[in-house]
Design a protein around this motif. Structure first.
Motif, short mmCIF file in Angstrom:
data_model
loop_
_atom_site.label_atom_id
_atom_site.label_comp_id
_atom_site.label_asym_id
_atom_site.label_seq_id
_atom_site.Cartn_x
_atom_site.Cartn_y
_atom_site.Cartn_z
N ASP A 99 100.63 22.96 -9.15
CA ASP A 99 99.87 24.21 -9.01
C ASP A 99 98.52 23.96 -8.34
O ASP A 99 98.08 24.74 -7.48
CB ASP A 99 99.66 24.84 -10.39
N HIS A 100 97.84 22.88 -8.72
CA HIS A 100 96.56 22.56 -8.11
C HIS A 100 96.71 22.34 -6.60
O HIS A 100 95.92 22.86 -5.79
CB HIS A 100 95.94 21.30 -8.75
N VAL A 101 97.72 21.57 -6.20
CA VAL A 101 97.90 21.26 -4.79
C VAL A 101 98.31 22.50 -4.00
O VAL A 101 97.81 22.74 -2.88
CB VAL A 101 98.93 20.12 -4.62
N MET A 102 99.19 23.33 -4.56
CA MET A 102 99.64 24.53 -3.83
C MET A 102 98.50 25.52 -3.64
O MET A 102 98.33 26.10 -2.56
CB MET A 102 100.80 25.19 -4.59
N GLN A 103 97.69 25.75 -4.66
CA GLN A 103 96.56 26.68 -4.52
C GLN A 103 95.50 26.10 -3.58
O GLN A 103 94.86 26.83 -2.81
CB GLN A 103 95.96 26.99 -5.88
N ALA A 104 95.31 24.78 -3.61
CA ALA A 104 94.39 24.17 -2.66
C ALA A 104 94.90 24.31 -1.24
O ALA A 104 94.10 24.50 -0.30
CB ALA A 104 94.21 22.69 -3.01
N SER A 105 96.21 24.27 -1.05
CA SER A 105 96.78 24.44 0.29
C SER A 105 96.51 25.85 0.82
O SER A 105 96.13 26.02 1.99
CB SER A 105 98.30 24.19 0.24
N ARG A 106 96.67 26.86 -0.01
CA ARG A 106 96.41 28.23 0.44
C ARG A 106 94.93 28.43 0.75
O ARG A 106 94.56 29.10 1.73
CB ARG A 106 96.86 29.21 -0.64
N ALA A 107 94.07 27.82 -0.06
CA ALA A 107 92.64 27.96 0.20
C ALA A 107 92.25 27.24 1.50
O ALA A 107 91.44 27.76 2.29
CB ALA A 107 91.85 27.39 -0.98
N LEU A 108 92.84 26.08 1.74
CA LEU A 108 92.52 25.33 2.96
C LEU A 108 93.01 26.08 4.20
O LEU A 108 92.34 26.10 5.24
CB LEU A 108 93.15 23.94 2.88
N ALA A 109 94.19 26.70 4.09
CA ALA A 109 94.72 27.48 5.22
C ALA A 109 93.85 28.68 5.53
O ALA A 109 93.77 29.14 6.68
CB ALA A 109 96.15 27.90 4.93
#
Length: 806
Positions: free
Chosen positions: A665-675
């Motif tokens: 969950d941490h990595v997926m939400q960080a991916s959306r924020a980075l995009a």
């Protein structure tokens, strides 16, 4: 029935008692034949006496005899041939000899070995009161000659015996050597003149032996407790067991011969050998008893329901192994080697001449390997979250000390030119030593080495790793690995390579580990090795990937971890757990073997940390790539990590996303924020993962990740919004992503040189000038995607057509 006989005969009581004696004598005869042959002959004589006395008795026996005689007179046509016990046994003996002759014709040594045992049992019955049958002497003499011819033929022949016949031949070699020693005189007479020996008269007058009746044992009451001092241990058959130095070899032989047989009480055998060890006087007796005792302790595992040795039995075997090494170090004229011949004379121990070596059959290396395997198997079954696991793991220090001590003894044997000790034993011991240290931090190995050398006598030293050599653990691993590179081949050499690469990767020497792994070319043929070596290769590969991540090499780390983490079953590939699938075709035997390959808990690589590293590296590579392909439809879509893409698509389909709960969950939400360009939020989400605390330097790791996220956020922003800019100031980007202008200029220059960004860097004005290419409309983009899909469909059809036409 009883009333009739009572009326007909007044002496019914005496006759019935005689009848009971007759039946009891017959029953006693059957039992005594199984226990001892001398008693069987006495019981047969009793039967003959009792049958002769029956003529004078009346009652039941007389009545039944009259009826039987009348029936025999009526049936005169039937002829009954009565044979003596001696003739019956001779016929049985001839039958066994015929079977042996038939087996000799087809070279079936397994059958010969079985029938030879039957032959000896038959001869034991015949040879109690007379000479040995001459047909038996002929058979064992011819069998010895045939065996010698077979052995001589096998030495020069290219066609070897199969495994079963080879075992039978080896067994017969020992049996004939031991058996024919008792009949040397008769065999020499037979070989001097075979025809005359067989034609001579065999029947000799046998003097009748008067039967001496054994007095019945009576029990006397009132024995004092003090009289129990003279009591002795009674074994099978009522014989007294006496443990004396002279009887040690006999007891050992009986124990060795009973190995592998059913209903063998191994615990009782261990108790017997412990008593034999107490009464042993010579070093030879001590060594023989210790070798047999350790092997019998290992047999307890195979005979019991448990899959591993108990801690008590393991420690006793380990202490006995240390005592054995001590005895061999003190008595250099005695050596334990695998190719030694067993001493056959149990009555007389060997007496080597001055300066002569006494070879004792056994294997120091195999015992050390078995102790190591049993400790590993025990650690597999103990709960790793209990104090028992820690206590069991502490036994590794004693085992490691004995491995080094055993290696020193093997080195001593190699120095003796007379022995011609094979190199394989030293290779196996060095490999065991290396496998105990390659996965541990250098601080732990230093303590392990120091304690091991303290336990070894100061007079012993190693030529491979001297006691006063360099204390650096890296040099120790290098020395052991180099020794195996030079002296071993195939599996041991490959495992030594992998252990050394693992150690370098564990201690942050990435480029050295990578170069060694590439030079070994193991990745090309690792599938040809056994499963345990493949597991070690997977562990080494993962450790190299983690080392690359710690060295801030994101692309190399993701590329190295792709094969293991992208498979979806890293737990199984690293032997850290068994995946039980619902519809799997795994048999119980395969599942049992899989569980036996599992690594103990202290050797595990943290799977959650591994997954976190893999997903974070995939995020830093995939998010800019997604932005690049989204802004430029003409670029062919490329997928770096299918696992990451699948998780990201699943996360984006969620209608509602709550706060992150686990690593994914941490990595997926960080991916959306980075995009979306929110690099600070992405960095906070990544750094809030608690698993980073397991790294050697968590603060350094978090700082490195923040810098990587800043750079990848800048690249993502440029890929996404480049079509909307004509020029863009460098200081604007520096303020947006909290980077220095020099760093921004370096990142942009790298993107331009790799042709990822159609722009030019104006160093005078410190700005980026974007070049406008042919902008595609929405319709044109869809048309291009349609053409790509159509071409892919055509290629798939062509491949299908080729497969059908082949």
């Amino acid at each position: 029935m009883s009333r009739f006989f009572t009326a007909g005969d007044s002496s019914s009581e005496s006759s019935s008692s005689d009848e009971e004696e007759l039946y009891s004598d017959r029953e006693a005869e059957e039992k005594s034949e199984e226990e001892s042959e001398e008693e069987s002959d006495e019981e047969e004589e009793e039967d003959e006496e009792s049958s002769s006395d029956d003529d004078t008795k009346g009652g039941v026996s007389k009545f039944l005899r009259d009826v039987a005689s009348s029936e025999e007179s009526e049936d005169e046509d039937k002829v009954t041939i009565v044979k003596s016990a001696k003739d019956k046994r001779l016929e049985e003996l001839e039958g066994v000899v015929k079977l042996i002759d038939n087996a000799r014709k087809i070279n079936d040594w397994s059958s010969i070995s079985t029938e030879f045992d039957k032959l000896n049992r038959q001869v034991t019955k015949l040879a109690t009161q007379e000479k040995v049958p001459k047909i038996y002497v002929k058979t064992i003499s011819d069998l010895e000659d045939f065996m010698n011819d077979t052995i001589a033929t096998q030495k020069v022949s290219t066609k070897k015996l199969n495994a079963t016949n080879a075992r039978g031949l080896n067994a017969m070699k020992q049996k004939i050597k031991r058996n024919n020693r008792e009949y040397t005189a008769e065999i020499e007479k037979y070989r001097a003149d075979k025809d005359d020996y067989m034609m001579s008269e065999e029947d000799e007058v046998v003097q009748p032996v008067e039967k001496v009746k054994k007095p019945k044992e009576t029990y006397v009451d009132g024995i004092d407790a003090a009289d129990e001092v003279g009591f002795a241990t009674v074994g099978r058959g009522g014989k007294t067991l006496q443990y004396t130095p002279e009887s040690i070899l006999k007891h050992l032989r009986s124990i060795v011969e009973s190995r592998g047989k059913k209903n063998t009480d191994r615990a009782e055998q261990i108790r017997i050998m412990e008593k034999l060890l107490e009464v042993a006087t010579t070093p030879y007796q001590h060594i023989r008893v210790l070798l047999t005792l350790i092997s019998t302790r290992f047999d307890l595992t195979t005979s019991s329901s448990s899959n591993y040795m108990t801690q008590e039995q393991w420690k006793m075997a380990e202490h006995e192994y240390a005592r054995l090494l001590e005895m061999l170090e003190d008595n250099r004229n005695m050596v334990v080697v695998e190719n030694a011949e067993e001493w056959e004379d149990d009555e007389k121990p060997p007496q080597p001449a001055a300066g002569e070596l006494l070879k004792i059959p056994g294997s120091i290396v195999s015992i050390a390997e078995r102790l190591d395997d049993e400790l590993t198997r025990s650690l597999q079954h103990v709960d790793p979250h209990t104090a028992e696991y820690i206590e069991r793991l502490s036994d590794e220090q004693d085992l490691y000390s004995n491995i080094i001590r055993g290696l020193l003894y093997i080195e001593h044997l190699q120095k003796m030119e007379k022995l011609e000790t094979p190199q394989d034993g030293a290779n196996r011991m060095v490999m065991r030593r290396l496998e105990h240290i390659y996965f541990k931090p250098s601080q732990v190995v230093t303590i392990l080495e120091e304690n091991a050398w303290k336990a070894i006598p100061s007079g012993l030293d190693s030529a491979i790793t001297p006691r006063n050599g360099p204390k650096d653990i890296a040099s120790l691993v290098q020395t052991l690995s180099t020794y195996l590179f030079k002296n071993s081949a195939d599996i041991i050499r490959a495992r030594a390579y992998l252990c050394q690469v693992y150690y370098f990767a564990l201690h942050n020497q990435y480029y050295r580990a990578r170069d060694m792994l590439l030079m070994s070319h193991l990745q090309e043929n690792i599938s040809n090795f056994n499963i345990n070596t493949q597991i070690l290769f997977n562990r080494t590969l993962v450790q190299v990937g983690l080392c690359a991540f710690r060295a801030n090499l994101v692309y190399e780390a993701q590329n190295t971890l792709q094969d293991i983490c992208g498979s979806g079953r890293p737990k199984e590939l690293l032997a850290q757990g068994v995946l039980i699938q619902r519809y799997s075709q795994v048999t119980p035997e395969q599942e049992k073997l899989e569980r036996q390959r599992q690594l103990p808990f202290h050797m595990h690589i943290n799977l959650e940390l591994l997954e976190c590293v893999y997903l974070t590296c995939s995020m830093l590579l995939e998010v800019p790539l997604l932005a690049q392909t989204g802004s430029s439809p003409d670029i062919k879509k490329r997928v770096i990590s299918k696992t990451y893409r699948r998780l990201l698509e699943f996360h984006e389909r969620q209608i509602f996303t709550g706060p992150p709960e686990n690593t994914r969950d941490h990595v997926m939400q960080a991916s959306r924020a980075l995009a979306a360009g929110e690099w600070k939020k992405a960095a906070d989400l990544i750094n809030s993962i608690k698993i980073w605390d397991l790294m050697a330097d968590p603060e350094k790791t978090k700082k490195m990740l923040s810098e990587q996220i800043q750079e990848e956020g800048l690249r993502t922003y440029l890929f996404t919004y480049a079509p909307f800019y004509d020029t863009l100031a460098v200081n604007t980007l520096a303020s947006m992503f909290d980077l220095s202008e020099r760093k921004v200029a370096a990142v942009v220059s790298k993107m331009i040189s790799h042709e990822e960004l159609a722009a030019a860097l104006d160093q005078v004005n410190s700005a980026i000038i974007f070049r406008k290419g042919v902008e595609l409309s929405r319709l044109q983009s869809l048309a291009l995607s349609l053409s790509d899909k159509a071409s892919g469909l055509i290629e798939a059809n062509e491949r299908t057509l080729e497969q059908r036409t082949q």
